[in-house]
Design an enzyme around this catalytic site. Structure first.
Site, PDB file in Angstrom:
ATOM      1  N   ASP A   8       0.842  -1.206   0.000  1.00  0.00           N
ATOM      2  CA  ASP A   8       0.000   0.000   0.000  1.00  0.00           C
ATOM      3  C   ASP A   8       0.877   1.257   0.000  1.00  0.00           C
ATOM      4  O   ASP A   8       0.590   2.240  -0.681  1.00  0.00           O
ATOM      5  CB  ASP A   8      -0.915  -0.014   1.225  1.00  0.00           C
ATOM      6  CG  ASP A   8      -1.637  -1.348   1.356  1.00  0.00           C
ATOM      7  OD1 ASP A   8      -2.489  -1.633   0.520  1.00  0.00           O
ATOM      8  OD2 ASP A   8      -1.296  -2.121   2.277  1.00  0.00           O
ATOM      9  N   HIS A  51      -4.720  -3.474   6.310  1.00  0.00           N
ATOM     10  CA  HIS A  51      -4.520  -3.725   4.881  1.00  0.00           C
ATOM     11  C   HIS A  51      -5.870  -4.133   4.298  1.00  0.00           C
ATOM     12  O   HIS A  51      -6.172  -5.309   4.106  1.00  0.00           O
ATOM     13  CB  HIS A  51      -3.476  -4.824   4.645  1.00  0.00           C
ATOM     14  CG  HIS A  51      -3.413  -5.222   3.187  1.00  0.00           C
ATOM     15  ND1 HIS A  51      -2.942  -4.384   2.205  1.00  0.00           N
ATOM     16  CD2 HIS A  51      -3.798  -6.347   2.539  1.00  0.00           C
ATOM     17  CE1 HIS A  51      -3.042  -4.971   1.030  1.00  0.00           C
ATOM     18  NE2 HIS A  51      -3.566  -6.166   1.202  1.00  0.00           N
TER      19      HIS A  51
HETATM   20  P1  NAD Z   1      -2.157 -18.439  -4.311  1.00  0.00           P
HETATM   21  O1  NAD Z   1      -3.516 -19.046  -4.113  1.00  0.00           O
HETATM   22  O2  NAD Z   1      -1.549 -18.402  -5.667  1.00  0.00           O
HETATM   23  O3  NAD Z   1      -1.113 -19.174  -3.369  1.00  0.00           O
HETATM   24  C1  NAD Z   1      -1.392 -19.474  -2.045  1.00  0.00           C
HETATM   25  C2  NAD Z   1      -0.640 -20.753  -1.727  1.00  0.00           C
HETATM   26  O4  NAD Z   1      -0.751 -20.984  -0.332  1.00  0.00           O
HETATM   27  C3  NAD Z   1      -1.212 -21.988  -2.427  1.00  0.00           C
HETATM   28  O5  NAD Z   1      -0.183 -22.644  -3.147  1.00  0.00           O
HETATM   29  C4  NAD Z   1      -1.751 -22.850  -1.277  1.00  0.00           C
HETATM   30  O6  NAD Z   1      -1.577 -24.246  -1.519  1.00  0.00           O
HETATM   31  C5  NAD Z   1      -0.847 -22.374  -0.133  1.00  0.00           C
HETATM   32  N1  NAD Z   1      -1.385 -22.624   1.202  1.00  0.00           N
HETATM   33  C6  NAD Z   1      -2.668 -22.601   1.618  1.00  0.00           C
HETATM   34  N2  NAD Z   1      -2.735 -22.940   2.921  1.00  0.00           N
HETATM   35  C7  NAD Z   1      -1.473 -23.150   3.342  1.00  0.00           C
HETATM   36  C8  NAD Z   1      -0.910 -23.525   4.574  1.00  0.00           C
HETATM   37  N3  NAD Z   1      -1.678 -23.787   5.629  1.00  0.00           N
HETATM   38  N4  NAD Z   1       0.429 -23.661   4.655  1.00  0.00           N
HETATM   39  C9  NAD Z   1       1.217 -23.436   3.580  1.00  0.00           C
HETATM   40  N5  NAD Z   1       0.724 -23.087   2.374  1.00  0.00           N
HETATM   41  C10 NAD Z   1      -0.602 -22.941   2.256  1.00  0.00           C
HETATM   42  O7  NAD Z   1      -2.266 -16.969  -3.688  1.00  0.00           O
HETATM   43  P2  NAD Z   1      -1.240 -15.757  -3.863  1.00  0.00           P
HETATM   44  O8  NAD Z   1      -1.648 -14.940  -5.055  1.00  0.00           O
HETATM   45  O9  NAD Z   1       0.136 -16.243  -3.755  1.00  0.00           O
HETATM   46  O10 NAD Z   1      -1.652 -14.873  -2.571  1.00  0.00           O
HETATM   47  C11 NAD Z   1      -1.357 -15.357  -1.278  1.00  0.00           C
HETATM   48  C12 NAD Z   1      -2.001 -14.490  -0.214  1.00  0.00           C
HETATM   49  O11 NAD Z   1      -1.469 -13.178  -0.233  1.00  0.00           O
HETATM   50  C13 NAD Z   1      -3.520 -14.311  -0.360  1.00  0.00           C
HETATM   51  O12 NAD Z   1      -4.101 -14.393   0.942  1.00  0.00           O
HETATM   52  C14 NAD Z   1      -3.650 -12.891  -0.883  1.00  0.00           C
HETATM   53  O13 NAD Z   1      -4.904 -12.331  -0.564  1.00  0.00           O
HETATM   54  C15 NAD Z   1      -2.534 -12.231  -0.127  1.00  0.00           C
HETATM   55  N6  NAD Z   1      -2.061 -10.935  -0.631  1.00  0.00           N
HETATM   56  C16 NAD Z   1      -1.705 -10.009   0.307  1.00  0.00           C
HETATM   57  C17 NAD Z   1      -1.212  -8.785  -0.104  1.00  0.00           C
HETATM   58  C18 NAD Z   1      -0.782  -7.745   0.907  1.00  0.00           C
HETATM   59  O14 NAD Z   1      -0.480  -6.619   0.491  1.00  0.00           O
HETATM   60  N7  NAD Z   1      -0.721  -8.023   2.196  1.00  0.00           N
HETATM   61  C19 NAD Z   1      -1.113  -8.502  -1.477  1.00  0.00           C
HETATM   62  C20 NAD Z   1      -1.474  -9.473  -2.406  1.00  0.00           C
HETATM   63  C21 NAD Z   1      -1.951 -10.701  -1.969  1.00  0.00           C
HETATM   64  C1  LMR Z   2      -3.874  -6.558  -2.627  1.00  0.00           C
HETATM   65  O1  LMR Z   2      -3.831  -5.546  -1.914  1.00  0.00           O
HETATM   66  O2  LMR Z   2      -3.465  -6.556  -3.803  1.00  0.00           O
HETATM   67  C2  LMR Z   2      -4.466  -7.836  -2.074  1.00  0.00           C
HETATM   68  O3  LMR Z   2      -4.478  -7.805  -0.675  1.00  0.00           O
HETATM   69  C3  LMR Z   2      -5.818  -8.059  -2.651  1.00  0.00           C
HETATM   70  C4  LMR Z   2      -6.406  -9.398  -2.274  1.00  0.00           C
HETATM   71  O4  LMR Z   2      -7.611  -9.404  -1.923  1.00  0.00           O
HETATM   72  O5  LMR Z   2      -5.696 -10.413  -2.324  1.00  0.00           O
END
Ligand code: NAD
Ligand code: LMR
Length: 328
Positions: free
Chosen positions: A160, A188
């Site tokens: 962010d 967030h």
């Molecule tokens: P994704 O679905 O591609 O990957 C998530 C992975 O986590 C999968 O491979 C799944 O098998 C694994 N997983 C699920 N439960 C698990 C556990 N208990 N232990 C280990 N691994 C586990 O998703 P992504 O695009 O990589 O996003 C991951 C997370 O990040 C999501 O929750 C998304 O919302 C979040 N995110 C946060 C931000 C931020 O700014 N904080 C930004 C973008 C995404």
């Molecule tokens: C982001 O800020 O891009 C993510 O947290 C959005 C989401 O819901 O995974």
């Protein structure tokens, strides 16, 4: 090679962000070019093949700093001796899932992972929660990590922060390196408060260069809604920018924030700025001697106070729901 090797655990390593993170970590983006790294990848059984594939590719990159890559579906094995842990794997919201269901599903991941970190990680472990709802997942992990100081847990709002800096720079047509002093407050989520009242642009005050209406009607909603915008345009949530922000967060935590600059991170509140103690909320922070310190003395105008209070109210609500489900 003057520095001792570091061990970094990435959970959800078989997923999208995991894939974008691993190669940069292995090339030295967190600890620098004089520190060898060992990677430990944690996945659930369904994600193991994907993580194993990434491990094969990491070998094929012949990164000079990469000592080893281990893949596991056992949390204690994956966190063993970790100097840093990036908790990316989380349970996404699926159709029909209420907010309480999402908190419950993620508490079942982050509680046990917090406990495994306490049992198995290295003594100076630094934890960055990326998986959503990131602030409350970090709160849950920290609450289950007996003996690990709360200051070792954080949630990522650096994405962010970077979005706010990038969008402000683009609006003013200046290089993003000219921007300083942006702050993300709160959760967030869409309630976050991207604050540029203290920001500078090439040394000049940002609020003297942009009009108040643009800040309130365009800038704040754009930054706070950027996650949803990316999902709508890309078809899935941010990956490269999220991984890049996670690297920035951990790099600055380890290495220190330069000069008088600050960044934003969600850390366990000490009560600063009226944010209840113990909540994991985003603040303006500096990293000094390997610890996040909240920048103090910022005077908040009425608008800023109201925006921060609204986001903190959401965090309090998430904590209450988590407590009422018996997860804290
Ligand atoms: P994704 O679905 O591609 O990957 C998530 C992975 O986590 C999968 O491979 C799944 O098998 C694994 N997983 C699920 N439960 C698990 C556990 N208990 N232990 C280990 N691994 C586990 O998703 P992504 O695009 O990589 O996003 C991951 C997370 O990040 C999501 O929750 C998304 O919302 C979040 N995110 C946060 C931000 C931020 O700014 N904080 C930004 C973008 C995404
Ligand atoms: C982001 O800020 O891009 C993510 O947290 C959005 C989401 O819901 O995974």
């Amino acid at each position: 090679m003057s520095q001792p090797p570091r061990t970094i655990t990435v959970t959800g390593a078989g997923g999208q962000i995991g894939y974008a993170l691993l190669f940069r970590i292995a090339s030295g983006a967190i600890y620098g070019q004089d520190t060898p790294v060992s990677l430990r990848l944690l996945e659930i059984p369904a994600g193991l093949r994907s993580a194993e594939g990434a491990a094969l590719e990491l070998t094929d990159c012949a990164f000079p700093l990469l000592r080893s890559v281990e893949v596991s579906d056992d949390a204690d094995t994956a966190f063993a001796g970790a100097d840093a842990a990036l908790l990316v794997g989380a349970r996404p919201r699926s159709a029909g899932m209420e907010r309480g269901d999402l908190l419950e599903a993620n508490a079942a991941i982050f509680g046990p992972q917090g406990a495994a970190i306490a049992r198995s990680a290295g003594p100076d472990v630094r934890v960055v929660v990326v998986g959503n709802p990131a602030n409350t997942n970090a709160l849950i992990a920290a609450a289950h990590a007996d003996g690990v100081p709360p200051g070792r847990f954080s949630a990522m709002t650096r994405l962010d922060h970077n979005r706010a800096s990038g969008i402000l720079a683009a609006h003013l047509a200046v290089p993003v390196s000219d921007i300083d002093g942006v702050t993300i407050w709160g959760n967030h989520s869409a309630t976050q408060y991207p604050d540029i009242t203290r920001a500078t642009v090439g040394g000049a005050s940002a609020i003297d260069l942009v009009d108040a209406e643009w800040i309130r009607e365009r800038f704040i909603p754009r930054v706070a809604g950027r996650g949803a915008e990316i999902i709508s345009v890309r078809g899935s949530s941010s990956v490269g920018s999220a991984a890049s922000a996670a690297i920035d967060h951990l790099h600055d935590w380890v290495d220190g924030t330069p000069g008088t600059s600050w960044t934003s991170a969600a850390i366990v509140s000490d009560g600063s700025y009226g944010v209840p103690e113990g909540l994991v909320s985003s603040f303006p922070v500096r990293s000094v001697d390997g610890e996040w310190r909240i920048v103090d003395g910022i005077e908040l105008d009425e608008f800023s106070r109201a925006r921060i209070d609204a986001s903190v109210a959401e965090l309090i609500d998430e904590r209450e729901q988590t407590r009422s489900l018996g997860l804290l």
